[in-house]
Design an enzyme around this catalytic site. Structure first.
Site, short mmCIF file in Angstrom:
data_model
loop_
_atom_site.label_atom_id
_atom_site.label_comp_id
_atom_site.label_asym_id
_atom_site.label_seq_id
_atom_site.Cartn_x
_atom_site.Cartn_y
_atom_site.Cartn_z
CB THR A 195 2.95 34.64 20.36
OG1 THR A 195 3.96 35.56 20.78
CG2 THR A 195 3.25 34.20 18.94
CE LYS A 210 0.21 43.65 23.31
NZ LYS A 210 0.10 42.59 22.32
NE ARG A 211 10.96 45.41 23.80
CZ ARG A 211 12.22 45.24 23.41
NH1 ARG A 211 12.73 44.02 23.38
NH2 ARG A 211 12.97 46.26 23.08
CG HIS A 234 9.28 36.87 12.60
ND1 HIS A 234 8.53 36.01 13.36
CD2 HIS A 234 10.29 36.13 12.11
CE1 HIS A 234 9.08 34.80 13.34
NE2 HIS A 234 10.16 34.85 12.59
CE LYS A 255 4.91 44.99 20.07
NZ LYS A 255 4.34 43.69 19.62
CE LYS A 273 3.48 33.36 24.81
NZ LYS A 273 4.58 34.36 24.83
#
Ligand code: 26Q
Length: 832
Positions: A674, A566-567, A372, A572, A678
């Protein structure tokens, strides 16, 4: 410990309960009054529990029947092993799967109770950090719907993911004691307790046939007690199982200490065992290096393997090990459970007395590994010294696996010692380490990444040498999310609207949602478009109410709802988002507001407690939010909140209310993502880099319906050596203005210097995330968003198309692909 035979179980009659509103109401009151000893008007968490028991009663028959089918000889089963299952709430999900929404609603309504309020009292089962853990939960949901015999194995953490509070804009962690009021879904099964060894040492002995064997002795043992959770399929009779292990002490005393009079010390020492399943490690992108974490990993692997072997021997009627790999496959969720490779070897050799080659053939025919991440800091390696102390027998086995593996490598590439050093499972520069990813690859028949780009980068980079040796092992399985939770449950209004046009088939076959494309044209389907907008507006209202409650800020419904959840991690790039916000703010301040689009920006996510930079980023978002929200010049043009304690249940409100989804990682760093899926399913448009599953999302929806920006993965690599952030600042007056405002201390007037780390990191030529390189392109893409937003009808069309093109991103498709290429299970129908 002998189980009764399946045929005997069948003899026990178990009637199916009625599920009309009266029957539900009767059982609800029974549980509330007679089981819980509470009465209508009590605090709502008891009403949640009473309804959960009522539903669980109705799952039990199918749950039993599903187990009976799976225990038939010759049924091939898969085991999904994961240190994380981020389940969230279950009641609403089961009600949906059982088709009892109107009945439950009616039953509660008749008692003047509100369904949504009662569902809202279930605590999230937060047994995961983020993407990887939520993926596991979506996977088991899809397996139940596809009627695949898949059993999940995980740990029943007493404390899940910490609860995030904010104090003066900084993250504070609070323990999440989610089991405090009990868990109505779980069923304890002490009869299947397993014993796990730690410590001690090994010795050689001769067996009855005079052969040398090894035994692991003087160990400190821990017991693993299974707790089962039902996993219901959608509209079928399948109820699969998620089996979570709790650690507990054996009742054995250290007699020496006991006799020395230290009774309390002897008891207290036993406490240690219970720590194993006490708490989830909250890091999601760097290894923790803590011994307790390795204990958790071995605890899960060993308990699960022993259990799977017990189930199989029972079904097979004996230990015919030549058939083991025919009947069993284990999917390892990242390297976290990959000690299972060595543990299966240990069980087969030391306990089942197979020889090495037979054991190895079995092991490598039933293990499969999913990667991952490409981030080097997240690759697990354990010091050999720790291994030796904690798992001495497993270390011996790993050494032997490695020796035989390196012989193979040496045969294929004679004289290439550099390659041997690179590929060894044991890292040897200075302190020795066990490289868990390499153990996983060597011990598995399948290795997969989680999106097309990610899988390609794995074989080109990180796993290049292994790909050269075993190209056939490597494959891609692009992630997905379950449309039951993420559309049907989270967005009932959109669900109703879609079903009114194309029927309900799409809920269990998301490829069918493509039929919505026919409604993308405004002229022909004006009414549908109007209804689509109305649904989005209602969902925005629900989200705005949540924001008001959690953050105290008003989100005007006509604004563009721009979301990044998100984290919190540098890769990110929440910071890129903040730079854009500061840019918008300075535009407002200098009166540059022609054709302005009002925005409400929501950022949420947890930082690993030891990740200082991520925690500083949260603080920066909060400080910028404070200035923006309290500046009378800004008004409704811009609102910014940091949404606290982002979780599965909050995403169920956030995704349906989003207009714009921020997926802005440095290209090549986000394995898949992911959350992006959504949002897409719920009709949000994406602004994103060419990274992870964004690429496949854009392919599906078309470039004209996606706001793409930024460097590509190979451009990031190329620029790395000559990255010059100062150059980007010099050449871009907008970026200059943003950096000046940030560096002036405008957002931290009473807290001088607190953002220096952030500023220096962004301005460093060695910034791995190259945030400033993508600033211009990001701001331009955001400008394209604004332009698109002005055309309400065109926006609606793009929104519909995003939903209509999301069919590929169902975990039903992902699971079908795992099954076709890796697991090869036959679906099992239950109760027909
Ligand atoms: C490892 C060792 C010790 C302690 C913790 C960990 C640890 C725990 C969790 C390391 C990593 C994780 C989680 C990683 C994760 O969530 N990765 C994400 O997986 C998603 C599902 O495949 C992808 O969509 C995301 O891109 C990826 O970041």
């Amino acid at each position: 410990m002998n189980e009764p035979k399946a045929s005997e179980l069948c003899l026990l009659p178990l009637e199916r309960l009625k599920s009309d509103p009266d029957a539900l109401q009767g059982d609800f009151l029974h549980y509330l009054n007679r089981h819980l000893g509470r009465f209508l008007g009590c605090s709502p968490n008891y009403m949640y529990a009473a309804m959960a028991y009522t539903l669980r009663d109705r799952l039990i028959t199918d749950w039993r029947d599903t187990w009976i089918e799976y225990k038939e000889p010759g049924v091939r089963r898969a085991y999904y092993m994961s240190l994380e299952f981020l389940i969230g709430r279950s009641l609403g999900n089961h009600i949906l799967n059982m088709g009892l929404e109107t009945e439950v609603e009616q039953a509660l309504h008749d008692m003047l109770l509100d369904t949504e309020e009662i569902l809202g009292n279930e605590p999230d089962a937060g047994l995961g950090n983020g993407g990887l853990g939520r993926l596991a939960a979506c996977f088991i949901d899809s397996c139940a719907t596809l009627q695949l015999p898949v059993i999940g194995y995980g740990i029943r953490y007493e404390y899940g993911m910490f609860r995030q509070k904010l104090l003066n804009g900084r993250q504070v962690e609070e323990p999440d004691h989610w089991l405090r009021d009990g868990n109505p879904w779980e069923l304890e099964r002490p009869e299947y307790t397993q014993r796990i060894h730690f410590g001690g040492h090994t010795e050689i002995y001769k067996d009855e046939r005079g052969r040398n064997r090894v035994r692991w002795v003087d160990t400190n043992d821990v017991l693993a007690i299974p707790y089962d959770l039902p996993v219901s399929g959608y509209g079928n009779n399948t109820v699969n199982t998620l089996r979570l292990w709790k650690a507990t002490t054996t009742d054995e005393f250290n007699l020496d200490e006991f006799n020395a009079g230290s009774y309390t010390e002897a008891v207290a020492a036993k406490n240690d065992a219970e720590h194993i399943s006490m708490v989830l490690y909250p890091n999601d992108a760097s290894e923790s290096g803590k011994v307790l974490r390795l204990r958790q990993q071995y605890f899960l692997a060993s308990a699960s393997l022993q259990d799977a072997i017990r189930i199989w021997e029972y079904a097979e009627g004996g230990p015919h090990y030549e058939r083991f790999a025919r009947d069993n496959v284990f999917q390892m969720n990242d390297t976290h459970p990959t000690i299972a490779v060595a543990e299966l070897m240990r069980i087969l050799i030391d306990e089942k007395h197979l020889d090495w080659d037979d054991a190895w053939n079995i092991t490598t025919a039933c293990m499969a590994y999913t990667n991952h991440t490409l981030l080097p800091e997240a690759l697990e390696k354990w010091p050999v010294a720790i291994f030796k102390q904690l798992l001495p027998r497993l270390l011996e086995i790993i050494y032997e696996i490695n020796a035989r593996f390196l012989e193979k490598v040496a045969m294929k590439w004679p004289g290439d010692t550099e390659r041997l050093r690179r590929m060894s499972i044991i890292e040897e520069n200075g302190e020795q380490y066990v490289r868990m990813a390499y153990l996983a690859i060597v011990g598995s028949f399948s290795v997969n990444g989680v999106a097309a780009l990610h899988s390609q980068l794995l074989v080109d980079g990180l796993f290049r040498d292994f790909h050269a040796l075993w190209p056939e092992k490597f494959n891609n399985k692009t992630n997905g999310v379950t449309p039951r939770r993420w559309i049907a449950h989270a967005n009932p209004k959109m669900t109703g609207l879609i079903s009114s046009q194309i029927g309900e088939e799409w809920i269990s076959d998301l490829t069918r949602i493509a039929e919505l494309k026919a409604y993308a044209d405004e002229e022909e389907h004006a009414e549908f478009h109007e209804a689509w907008r109305e649904v989005k507006r209602e969902n925005k209202k629900r989200l705005a109410a949540l924001v008001k409650k959690e953050c105290g800020i008003d989100f005007p419904l006509d604004s563009l709802f721009d979301i990044q959840v998100k984290r919190i991690h540098e890769y990110k790039r929440q910071l890129l988002n903040v730079l854009h916000l500061i840019h918008l703010y300075s535009r407002i301040k200098r009166g540059d507001t022609d054709n302005w689009v009002n925005r409400c920006v929501l950022i949420g996510g947890k930082a690993a407690p030891g990740y200082e930079m991520a925690k500083d980023i949260i603080k920066l978002i909060n400080n910028v939010a404070h200035m923006v929200n309290n500046d009378p010049d800004v008004g409704d043009r811009l609102k910014l909140v940091f949404f606290p304690n982002y979780s599965v249940s909050s995403m169920e409100v956030i995704a349906p209310g989003a207009d714009l989804s921020e997926q802005i990682s440095t290209a090549g760093k986000e394995a898949s993502g992911t959350g992006n899926m959504k949002f897409m399913m719920n009709g949000a448009l994406t602004i994103g880099t060419y990274d992870g599953a964004n690429i496949e999302i854009m392919d599906a929806v078309g470039e004209e319906n996606f706001f793409l920006f930024g460097l590509r993965a190979e451009e990031v690599q190329e620029m790395r050596h000559q990255y010059n952030p100062a150059g980007f600042i010099d050449e871009d007056s907008d970026l200059q203005a943003v950096m000046q405002l940030l560096e002036s201390g405008y957002f931290n007037a009473r807290e001088p210097g607190i953002f220096n780390n952030i500023i220096n990191a962004m301005k460093s030529p060695s910034d791995p995330w190259m945030t400033l390189a993508d600033f211009r392109s990001y701001v331009d893409a955001q400008q394209r968003v604004n332009e698109a937003w002005h055309y309400k009808h065109a926006w609606t069309r793009m929104s519909i198309l995003n939903t209509a093109c999301s069919g590929f991103f169902s975990t039903d498709r992902t699971m079908q692909q795992y099954n076709e290429k890796i697991w090869k299970l036959d679906p099992v129908t239950v109760g027909e």
